[in-house]
Design a protein around this motif. Structure first.
Motif, PDB file in Angstrom:
ATOM      1  N   ILE A  51      -9.483  -9.558  -9.457  1.00 23.24           N
ATOM      2  CA  ILE A  51      -9.234  -8.352  -9.940  1.00 23.24           C
ATOM      3  C   ILE A  51     -10.200  -6.969  -8.893  1.00 23.24           C
ATOM      4  CG2 ILE A  51      -8.214  -6.629 -10.723  1.00 23.24           C
ATOM      5  CD1 ILE A  51      -7.921  -8.734 -13.280  1.00 23.24           C
ATOM      6  N   CYS A  52      -9.223  -6.616  -7.680  1.00 29.32           N
ATOM      7  CA  CYS A  52      -9.698  -5.483  -6.745  1.00 29.32           C
ATOM      8  C   CYS A  52      -8.738  -4.484  -6.763  1.00 29.32           C
ATOM      9  CB  CYS A  52      -9.761  -6.026  -4.941  1.00 29.32           C
ATOM     10  SG  CYS A  52     -10.582  -7.560  -4.850  1.00 29.32           S
ATOM     11  N   GLY A  53      -9.156  -3.261  -7.125  1.00 33.59           N
ATOM     12  CA  GLY A  53      -8.596  -1.943  -6.918  1.00 33.59           C
ATOM     13  C   GLY A  53      -7.770  -1.608  -8.512  1.00 33.59           C
ATOM     14  N   ASP A  92      -7.634   2.403  -2.028  1.00 35.91           N
ATOM     15  CA  ASP A  92      -6.503   1.887  -1.291  1.00 35.91           C
ATOM     16  C   ASP A  92      -5.240   0.961  -1.442  1.00 35.91           C
ATOM     17  OD1 ASP A  92      -7.858   3.937   1.286  1.00 35.91           O
ATOM     18  OD2 ASP A  92      -8.397   2.323   2.123  1.00 35.91           O
ATOM     19  N   LEU A  93      -5.602   0.187  -2.190  1.00 34.05           N
ATOM     20  CA  LEU A  93      -4.474  -0.851  -2.932  1.00 34.05           C
ATOM     21  C   LEU A  93      -5.417  -1.606  -3.780  1.00 34.05           C
ATOM     22  CD1 LEU A  93      -2.126  -3.001  -1.789  1.00 34.05           C
ATOM     23  CD2 LEU A  93      -3.757  -4.000  -0.652  1.00 34.05           C
ATOM     24  N   SER A  94      -4.631  -2.405  -4.375  1.00 39.10           N
ATOM     25  CA  SER A  94      -4.625  -3.244  -5.502  1.00 39.10           C
ATOM     26  C   SER A  94      -4.203  -4.455  -5.410  1.00 39.10           C
ATOM     27  CB  SER A  94      -4.437  -3.007  -7.242  1.00 39.10           C
ATOM     28  OG  SER A  94      -4.644  -1.854  -7.716  1.00 39.10           O
ATOM     29  N   VAL A  95      -4.966  -6.182  -5.155  1.00 35.06           N
ATOM     30  CA  VAL A  95      -5.099  -7.341  -5.068  1.00 35.06           C
ATOM     31  C   VAL A  95      -5.311  -7.690  -6.546  1.00 35.06           C
ATOM     32  CG1 VAL A  95      -4.950  -9.078  -3.471  1.00 35.06           C
ATOM     33  CG2 VAL A  95      -4.922  -6.989  -2.356  1.00 35.06           C
ATOM     34  N   VAL A  96      -5.016  -8.785  -6.906  1.00 37.55           N
ATOM     35  CA  VAL A  96      -5.158 -10.062  -7.882  1.00 37.55           C
ATOM     36  C   VAL A  96      -4.253 -11.173  -7.024  1.00 37.55           C
ATOM     37  CG1 VAL A  96      -4.786 -10.770  -9.815  1.00 37.55           C
ATOM     38  CG2 VAL A  96      -4.120  -8.132  -9.578  1.00 37.55           C
ATOM     39  N   SER A  97      -6.009 -11.835  -6.881  1.00 34.93           N
ATOM     40  CA  SER A  97      -5.836 -13.273  -6.407  1.00 34.93           C
ATOM     41  C   SER A  97      -5.817 -14.119  -7.394  1.00 34.93           C
ATOM     42  CB  SER A  97      -6.808 -13.171  -5.218  1.00 34.93           C
ATOM     43  OG  SER A  97      -7.569 -13.125  -5.795  1.00 34.93           O
ATOM     44  N   ARG A 120       1.416  -0.808   0.433  1.00 30.84           N
ATOM     45  CA  ARG A 120       0.299  -0.293  -0.042  1.00 30.84           C
ATOM     46  C   ARG A 120       0.495   1.347   0.481  1.00 30.84           C
ATOM     47  NH1 ARG A 120      -1.442   3.886   3.225  1.00 30.84           N
ATOM     48  NH2 ARG A 120      -0.710   3.190   4.519  1.00 30.84           N
ATOM     49  N   LYS A 121       2.293   1.143   0.493  1.00 36.30           N
ATOM     50  CA  LYS A 121       2.914   2.421   1.176  1.00 36.30           C
ATOM     51  C   LYS A 121       3.682   2.905  -0.219  1.00 36.30           C
ATOM     52  CE  LYS A 121       6.899   3.779   3.526  1.00 36.30           C
ATOM     53  NZ  LYS A 121       8.137   3.952   4.851  1.00 36.30           N
ATOM     54  N   GLU A 122       4.174   1.598  -1.072  1.00 33.05           N
ATOM     55  CA  GLU A 122       4.996   2.030  -2.026  1.00 33.05           C
ATOM     56  C   GLU A 122       4.176   1.893  -3.646  1.00 33.05           C
ATOM     57  OE1 GLU A 122       7.922   2.124  -1.740  1.00 33.05           O
ATOM     58  OE2 GLU A 122       8.245   2.487  -0.103  1.00 33.05           O
ATOM     59  N   GLY A 123       2.420   1.327  -3.192  1.00 30.34           N
ATOM     60  CA  GLY A 123       1.929   1.580  -4.158  1.00 30.34           C
ATOM     61  C   GLY A 123       1.843   0.896  -5.551  1.00 30.34           C
TER      62      GLY A 123
END
Length: 486
Positions: free
Chosen positions: A318-320, A292-297, A253-256
């Motif tokens: 695909i989130c974010g 806030d954050l991109s997450v792909v699971s 999250r901090k590092e994008g």
């Protein structure tokens, strides 16, 4: 008229990126094993063993794991819809399998399993997957964010195509790694930035090591776009603690950075003090949402208690990502028209298996528990066997389907390997195969810390095969160490 007599394509003229990467789980060891298998067929009794034990791939059903009956019933009915309405079907299939197959068929184009579907997958099946994710995590999931895919591998390749624009774009990946990642990054023209897992800490992840690797990559001019996390681990078999996962989420999250969460072994957790938690769940539990954050699971039908590798089913959530990016991913997925329908059906069944009260529930639970029990017993037996060998250490098995024991070979064996122009683990693996018929993967194919030697061994689901394998392994290793002790 003159003609060009040279071949139109040679190994030197193909795409050089294809030649750059290796995929050892299906590499030289397997080619050696196939030759030995042919020798057994052509000349019975010519070798000191009568079969090859393939421990090179996580391929559960090929190794003896039995399929789940409910899943196979539904797949059979979907491929043969008239069976649902025949009187004898009630004697051959469970009532809940008949009901589920009928419901699935109603949602398919032309109510048949032979047609193209949406490139993203059948919407009702995506909704089943989304509902399964929500039930698992306790947080909402949307069908619009689900892409059904031909296994997790195709989804991972798709994300690399989306993320990598030039050689300056890079992806953080764990070492030891599953070589799909380095291979796909190379093929799509990017740069892999490795971060090392700590063997002495149970293959744990140290966030300060990841930070160092990120800073070094940026200092060299690279643009780091994402971080790959494999949990449970392949090839190392560890399960991340909640603390480690929270550190990763905060870091990305901090590092994008996009989190690329390889979660295909989520149903292969065998340690009492840990459990699987998806990265999306961890992020939501910390209060972070799509903004806030991109997450792909990624998940797959290949492993777990189901082990349906050949069905090539899976999904990515695909989130974010913004709607415009989702549209581009849809366009990319359209190049292959659609994922195969059997895989789509199966991943929906895995995310929504029989429930308490269903006719198939007791049988389903019995089959599932028998598979878990068999894998756990086999893992404990193999781990004990490896740990008892001279110069071999093996971390505790926590999850996935593999052991990754470390070899400390005698100097004479290392010199013999050098004379043959191979690494010590490759030398050992070929000698093991030739003497016993046991095919493992040299650890160098997973890029561990330089100067260390490992092998990756798939856990076999059948105690009978393990019982046959362990004495061969022990006898070979003792003879090998005696030969090269000096």
């Amino acid at each position: 008229m003159s003609y060009n007599k040279m071949p139109s394509i040679t190994a030197e003229t193909i795409n050089p990126k294809v030649r750059m990467f290796t995929y050892e789980p299906c590499g030289e060891i397997v080619r050696h094993a196939r030759l030995l298998e042919q020798e057994i067929y052509d000349n019975p009794g010519s070798l000191p063993f009568q079969e090859i034990i393939y421990c090179n791939l996580g391929n559960p059903q090929a190794l003896g794991q039995q399929p789940i009956n409910f899943f196979r019933e539904v797949l059979s009915l979907c491929d043969n819809p008239p069976l649902i309405y025949r009187d004898e079907a009630r004697a051959l299939f469970s009532a809940c399998a008949l009901k589920r197959a009928n419901r699935i068929l109603e949602s398919l184009p032309a109510k048949d399993s032979g047609s193209y579907t949406s490139s993203q997958g059948v919407r009702s099946l995506r909704q089943v997957v989304a509902d399964g994710i929500a039930a698992r995590d306790g947080f909402p999931s949307r069908a619009e964010d689900i892409f059904l895919t031909d296994g997790a591998s195709s989804a991972i390749n798709m994300m690399m195509q989306i993320l990598i624009r030039s050689p300056e774009d890079s992806i953080l990946c764990p070492l030891p790694e599953y070589p799909l990642y380095s291979g796909s990054i190379i093929l799509h023209g990017g740069t892999m930035v490795p971060y090392y897992l700590t063997e002495d800490n149970g293959w744990g992840l140290e966030i300060f090591e990841v930070k160092r690797c990120l800073e070094d990559a940026r200092a060299s001019g690279l643009t780091v776009r994402a971080m790959v996390v494999i949990n449970p681990g392949n090839p190392t078999g560890q399960v991340l603690s909640m603390t480690s996962q929270e550190e990763i989420v905060e870091f990305c999250r901090k590092e994008g950075l996009v989190i690329l969460a390889d979660e295909v072994y989520q149903d292969n957790v065998y340690t009492e003090n840990k459990k699987f938690n998806s990265f999306k769940k961890v992020a939501r539990s910390l209060g972070y949402d799509q903004e806030d954050l991109s997450v792909v699971s990624f998940h797959s039908v290949s492993m777990g208690y189901y082990g349906e590798c050949g069905r090539r089913g899976g999904y990515m959530e695909i989130c974010g990502f913004g709607s415009e990016v989702i549209d581009e991913i849809y366009k990319l997925s359209s190049l292959t028209i659609c994922p195969n329908i059997a895989g789509q059906i199966l991943i929906s069944l895995i995310m929504d298996p029989p429930k308490l009260g269903d006719e198939s529930f007791e049988t389903f639970m019995t089959e599932k528990e028998e598979t878990y029990s068999s894998l756990l017993k086999s893992a404990k037996t193999l781990q004990k066997a490896f740990s008892s060998l001279e110069g071999v250490s093996c971390n505790k098995f926590e999850g996935a389907m593999y052991l990754f024991p470390r070899l400390r070979l005698p100097p004479l064996a290392i010199r013999a390997a050098e004379l043959e122009g191979v690494s010590p683990d490759v030398f050992y693996a070929h000698r093991l195969l030739g003497a016993t018929g046991i095919a493992v993967v040299p650890g160098s194919g997973f890029h561990p810390v330089s100067g260390t030697s490992h092998i990756r061994c798939t856990i076999l689901p059948g105690e009978e095969k393990i019982a046959a394998m362990v004495p061969r392994l022990r006898a070979f290793h003792e003879a090998f160490m005696e030969e090269f002790r000096g």
